[in-house]
Design an enzyme around this catalytic site. Structure first.
Site, PDB file in Angstrom:
ATOM      1  N   CYS A  42      37.621  44.464  55.486  1.00 42.06           N
ATOM      2  CA  CYS A  42      38.338  43.752  56.862  1.00 42.06           C
ATOM      3  C   CYS A  42      38.016  43.285  58.278  1.00 42.06           C
ATOM      4  O   CYS A  42      38.951  42.512  58.223  1.00 42.06           O
ATOM      5  CB  CYS A  42      38.733  44.688  56.079  1.00 42.06           C
ATOM      6  N   HIS A  96      43.155  46.198  63.032  1.00 45.38           N
ATOM      7  CA  HIS A  96      42.049  46.020  62.852  1.00 45.38           C
ATOM      8  C   HIS A  96      41.322  45.570  63.477  1.00 45.38           C
ATOM      9  O   HIS A  96      39.855  45.776  63.337  1.00 45.38           O
ATOM     10  CB  HIS A  96      41.885  45.643  61.230  1.00 45.38           C
TER      11      HIS A  96
END
Length: 538
Positions: free
Chosen positions: A94, A157
């Site tokens: 990710c 993130h």
């Protein structure tokens, strides 16, 4: 200096069409380049919406053969736009993939990798010390130069400490979280993840923003949908172009869906989450039409990495015919669903065989906004505007990185593996399996196997599942290797890597006291700083 993929020559592609009844728009469009402005109907550069899913697989869409019929809106989006069967993440995990999208650069160039061990995937859990470097130029920072207003909805993130958050890197608005929605935690050993509105937290997951791990019920997708609609409506009548980065995460374990979608799919909770996300995509596209923005807006849908087969079947999706999943550099780990939609500009019902990469969204967005790419650094992303608008096909390689190692390279239909590894025997014997039911002898190895002197080569047209390496004695192997080898040599020779940002961890830097916690009475006391080198097992 390494030649950027943007300099690759273009040739005309033969277009295929989706058999779903959508009419092909016979538009003669002028060629675009990185400095040519593609204006919308009102004379401004187009609005840009990037929809980034989390751990959604290539095989999760009906248009790619998923029989559960969970994605009618995405299938319609493909019928009205352009489908990319050969689109890739920049990494099988990710955080690095998201950093690559927003910088247009490979993770080894933008710092989102680790050198703590060879070929290890790393990301940004809340104990990570690092984040996106101040030296990197992100897409919203560039778009701001020509008047765009930018909002991120969902998961960031790229680092949770204050200097790494979205509003410090070009975004004007944010509603979402800096980390994955793991939890719940007890707030003494580890805090629950905060949810932000712009620069201030407004609550935490599992507290103000509930996720029922037992039932899978959560209204987060509906909240993220509403935040997006509010943003679109606010800018509908303005002459200011916008960039919406819709980074929702319902398909990342622990998977969740709202009450009205739970139990509706044939694939359990994961399928329920897919159905709700598909519904949300349909609502956003319909809202763009209602607001009169559809023909002034490029919408691009994709995912950050392949489906997490380690969480399947109840908490993970499908990678279709491709080998393995998230965390690996086999096709299932990095080939993503991708759809481009821009009514009146992108020919409807088109299937492009262009090799695409998530980094291309950076360069393509700049090109459509009339901006050149930064000239003081290598940009790995390709300008896909000739593909989108003229159905061109541009030659380029795909590099498959895992941490600090180039594992494989694709050129045309051939893919050469220079290293193979699924995960370690130690992790495998603990029940961690990235290739469940898909083990291929000599390919999905549990020891890191180097094939530099004699790479494994697959023809992805005949063998998309990477099960049958081409014989090293064949003329086909020799020809493929002769074509791929100079691409690899040139890439490695001129590669300048960044300082790794994902090496150090420290419990003291976790989300104990996010900005705004004082107003809510949500500040927590953390431990003293005791940094260590993060352990990345995969």
């Amino acid at each position: 200096m390494e030649v950027s993929p943007r300099a690759s020559g273009a040739r005309t592609m033969s277009t295929n069409h989706l058999g779903v009844g959508a009419a092909l728009l016979s538009l003669i469009l002028t060629s675009t380049c990185c400095s040519c402005l593609e204006t919308s109907r009102n004379g401004s550069p187009p609005n840009i919406v990037i929809m980034l899913m989390d751990d959604m697989g290539w095989g999760d869409l009906g248009v790619f053969g998923q029989p559960a019929k969970e994605t009618p809106n995405l299938d319609r989006m493909a019928a009205e736009g352009m489908l990319f069967p050969n689109f890739y993440a920049a990494n099988p995990l990710c955080s690095p993939s998201r950093a690559a999208l927003l910088t247009g650069r490979l993770p080894v160039r933008n710092g989102f990798y680790t050198t703590n061990a060879h070929a290890r995937n790393a990301y940004t859990p809340q104990e990570i010390v690092g984040g996106i470097s101040q030296d990197e130029i992100l897409l919203p920072e560039m778009l701001r130069k020509v008047g765009y207003v930018s909002k991120i909805v969902g998961k960031w993130h790229l680092g949770h400490r204050s200097q790494y958050l979205p509003l410090e890197h070009g975004f004007d608005e944010w509603f979402g979280s800096p980390n994955c929605h793991f939890g719940p935690y007890n707030d003494s050993d580890r805090p629950n993840i905060p949810v932000y509105k712009d620069s201030q937290m407004v609550g935490r997951y599992y507290e103000e923003f509930e996720i029922n791990v037992k039932t899978g019920e959560s209204n987060l997708t509906q909240i993220y949908l509403e935040e997006s609609l509010l943003f679109l409506r606010a800018h509908a009548k303005a002459q200011q172009p916008f960039f919406l980065y819709w980074a929702v995460d319902a398909t990342h374990a622990p998977v969740y869906a709202s009450k009205s979608f739970l139990g509706r799919s044939q694939r359990g909770r994961y399928g329920d989450a897919v159905m709700e996300l598909d519904h949300s995509v349909g609502v956003i596209l319909d809202e763009l039409r209602t607001l009169g923005l559809a023909e002034d807006t490029l919408v691009f849908f994709t995912s950050d990495n392949g489906a997490a087969l380690v969480s399947a079947p109840t908490q993970g999706g499908s990678n279709g015919p491709f080998l393995c999943g998230k965390e690996t550099t086999f096709e299932g780990g990095m080939r993503e669903p991708a759809i481009a939609w821009w009514p009146g500009r992108i020919p409807a019902g088109t299937v492009s065989q262009q090799l695409g990469n998530i980094m291309d969204l950076f360069t393509t967005s700049l090109a459509l906004a009339g901006l050149p790419v930064p000239e003081d650094r290598i940009i790995d992303g390709l300008d896909l505007s000739p593909v989108l608008l003229n159905s061109s096909l541009i030659d380029r390689p795909i590099f498959y990185y895992r941490g600090n190692e180039l594992m494989a390279v694709r050129l045309g239909l051939y893919k050469a593996h220079y290293w193979t590894w699924s995960n370690s025997w130690e992790e495998f014997h603990k029940g961690v399996n990235f290739c469940p039911g898909e083990e291929v002898d000599g390919v999905t190895t549990h020891d890191q196997k180097e094939h530099t002197m004699q790479p494994l080569i697959f023809h992805l047209g005949r063998d998309p599942g990477e099960k049958f390496p081409i014989s090293v004695l064949s003329e086909e192997y020799r020809t493929a290797l002769q074509n791929i080898s100079p691409v690899v040599e040139r890439h490695k020779k001129n590669l300048v890597v960044a300082v790794p940002q994902l090496n150090m961890c420290d419990l003291a830097v976790m989300n104990w006291t996010p900005a705004g916690c004082e107003k809510l009475g949500k500040c927590l006391k953390g431990p003293k700083s005791q940094p260590w080198k993060c352990d990345w097992p995969h």
